[in-house]
Write an enzyme that holds these catalytic residues in place. Structure first.
Site, PDB file in Angstrom:
ATOM      1  N   LYS A  99       0.837  -0.762  -0.200  1.00  0.00           N
ATOM      2  CA  LYS A  99      -0.030  -0.210   0.144  1.00  0.00           C
ATOM      3  C   LYS A  99       1.221   1.245   0.326  1.00  0.00           C
ATOM      4  CE  LYS A  99      -3.035   2.804   3.256  1.00  0.00           C
ATOM      5  NZ  LYS A  99      -3.615   3.209   3.720  1.00  0.00           N
ATOM      6  N   ASN A 209      -9.282   1.267  10.131  1.00  0.00           N
ATOM      7  CA  ASN A 209      -8.276   0.508  11.319  1.00  0.00           C
ATOM      8  C   ASN A 209      -9.071   1.162  11.939  1.00  0.00           C
ATOM      9  OD1 ASN A 209      -4.722   1.642  11.374  1.00  0.00           O
ATOM     10  ND2 ASN A 209      -5.676   0.221  12.347  1.00  0.00           N
ATOM     11  N   THR A 210      -9.243   2.969  11.918  1.00  0.00           N
ATOM     12  CA  THR A 210      -9.465   3.467  13.751  1.00  0.00           C
ATOM     13  C   THR A 210     -11.091   3.075  14.171  1.00  0.00           C
ATOM     14  OG1 THR A 210      -7.920   5.538  12.915  1.00  0.00           O
ATOM     15  CG2 THR A 210      -8.771   5.640  14.501  1.00  0.00           C
TER      16      THR A 210
HETATM   17  C1  LIG Z   1      -3.696   1.568   8.326  1.00  0.00           C
HETATM   18  C2  LIG Z   1      -4.077   2.293   7.475  1.00  0.00           C
HETATM   19  O1  LIG Z   1      -3.268   2.705   6.323  1.00  0.00           O
HETATM   20  C3  LIG Z   1      -4.265   3.870   7.640  1.00  0.00           C
HETATM   21  O2  LIG Z   1      -3.145   5.296   6.719  1.00  0.00           O
HETATM   22  C4  LIG Z   1      -5.391   4.369   6.555  1.00  0.00           C
HETATM   23  O3  LIG Z   1      -5.649   5.083   5.666  1.00  0.00           O
HETATM   24  C5  LIG Z   1      -7.210   4.210   7.866  1.00  0.00           C
HETATM   25  O4  LIG Z   1      -6.886   5.526   7.822  1.00  0.00           O
HETATM   26  P1  LIG Z   1      -8.346   5.431   8.957  1.00  0.00           P
HETATM   27  O5  LIG Z   1      -7.777   5.149  10.612  1.00  0.00           O
HETATM   28  O6  LIG Z   1      -9.094   6.619   8.856  1.00  0.00           O
HETATM   29  O7  LIG Z   1      -9.547   4.239   8.611  1.00  0.00           O
END
Ligand SMILES: CC(=O)[C@@H](O)[C@H](O)COP(=O)(O)O
EC number: 2.8.1.10
Length: 259
Positions: A99, A209-210
């Site tokens: 990525k 992710n978050t």
């Molecule tokens: C983990 C990752 O690759 C982050 O850079 C991604 O863009 C996720 O973003 P969020 O945490 O807002 O889901």
């Protein structure tokens, strides 16, 4: 018939990709990832150990699973840095699906530097990498990334970690219309319904992710994301009804009991 997500030479049955940051420990990262049904987990390889066998290594947790590690270049701000990083990681791990994330504003928005991203994408794709490129929600940039060899484009829904959900639904549709490679909505997803909307708009997948890692119950949110992505995909494939301003009765008026 199986609904396969094909990214370059790689095939997945899950359309959810998860991140590995912001968890208290690797065990919770592993448990949430398994609960999500994701077959890819992205890892910021400048920050998280996946190469040194003498330290706690995230790869050890996933070695008996079918979850593909997706190294990302978080922390890189130039094409040169990202190219060097991915070459080192491939050398150490053999992983060639990546990525690509090159940040232009490291202070407030974490928005990508799309010029550097396109430059790096061109070099890495020629070098044999399967490049999934994090970008803004702009169809012109998405097309340029595809032309530069990206195997998937990853437009942001909103700033990373903001949880704001999809800020411009039309742009997700425009990006999808612009390219022939998979479109993975990445960043800013805040809850399961955001993921479902992304899929209903026609995205080929979602990366989050978050929203999982910082939920009160990450495992439960991971499961919710799994179902949301599946439901959104089914809803998209089934085809939504057109929106109309006025009501239409649910049952016919012919043969109605007359008073
Ligand atoms: C983990 C990752 O690759 C982050 O850079 C991604 O863009 C996720 O973003 P969020 O945490 O807002 O889901």
């Amino acid at each position: 018939m199986a609904d396969i997500l094909k990214i370059g030479k790689y095939e997945f049955t899950s359309r959810l990709i998860v991140g590995s940051g912001k968890y208290p420990d690797f065990k919770t990262t592993y448990d949430a990832t398994i609960a999500s049904g994701a077959q890819m987990i992205t890892v910021a390889v400048r920050r998280v150990n996946i190469t040194d066998p003498n330290k706690e290594n995230l790869m050890d947790y996933f070695k008996d699973s079918d979850v593909q590690l997706l190294p990302n270049s978080a922390g890189c701000t130039t094409a040169e840095e990202a190219i060097t990083l991915f070459r080192m990681v491939r050398e150490a791990t053999g992983i060639d699906i990546i990525k690509l994330e090159i940040i232009g504003d490291t202070e407030k928005t974490l928005y990508p530097d799309v010029i550097e991203t396109i430059k790096a994408c061109e070099v890495l794709a020629k070098d044999g990498f399967t490049v999934m490129a994090y970008t803004n929600d702009d169809p012109i940039t998405a097309k340029k990334l595809e032309n530069a060899g990206a195997a998937a484009v990853m437009p942001l829904a909103a700033p990373i970690g903001s949880g704001l959900g999809i800020q411009n639904r039309y742009n997700v549709v425009f990006v999808k219309e612009a390219v022939n490679v998979p479109v993975i909505v990445d960043a800013g997803v805040g809850c399961a319904s955001d993921a479902a909307i992304a899929m209903e708009l026609g995205a080929d997948g979602v990366l989050t992710n978050t929203a999982i890692a910082q939920a009160k119950n990450p495992i439960l949110m991971a499961e919710a994301m799994k179902h949301a992505v599946q439901a959104g995909r089914m809803s998209y494939l089934a085809g939504r009804i057109p929106k109309k301003p006025y009501a239409t009765a649910s049952s016919p008026s012919e043969g109605m009991i007359q008073f």
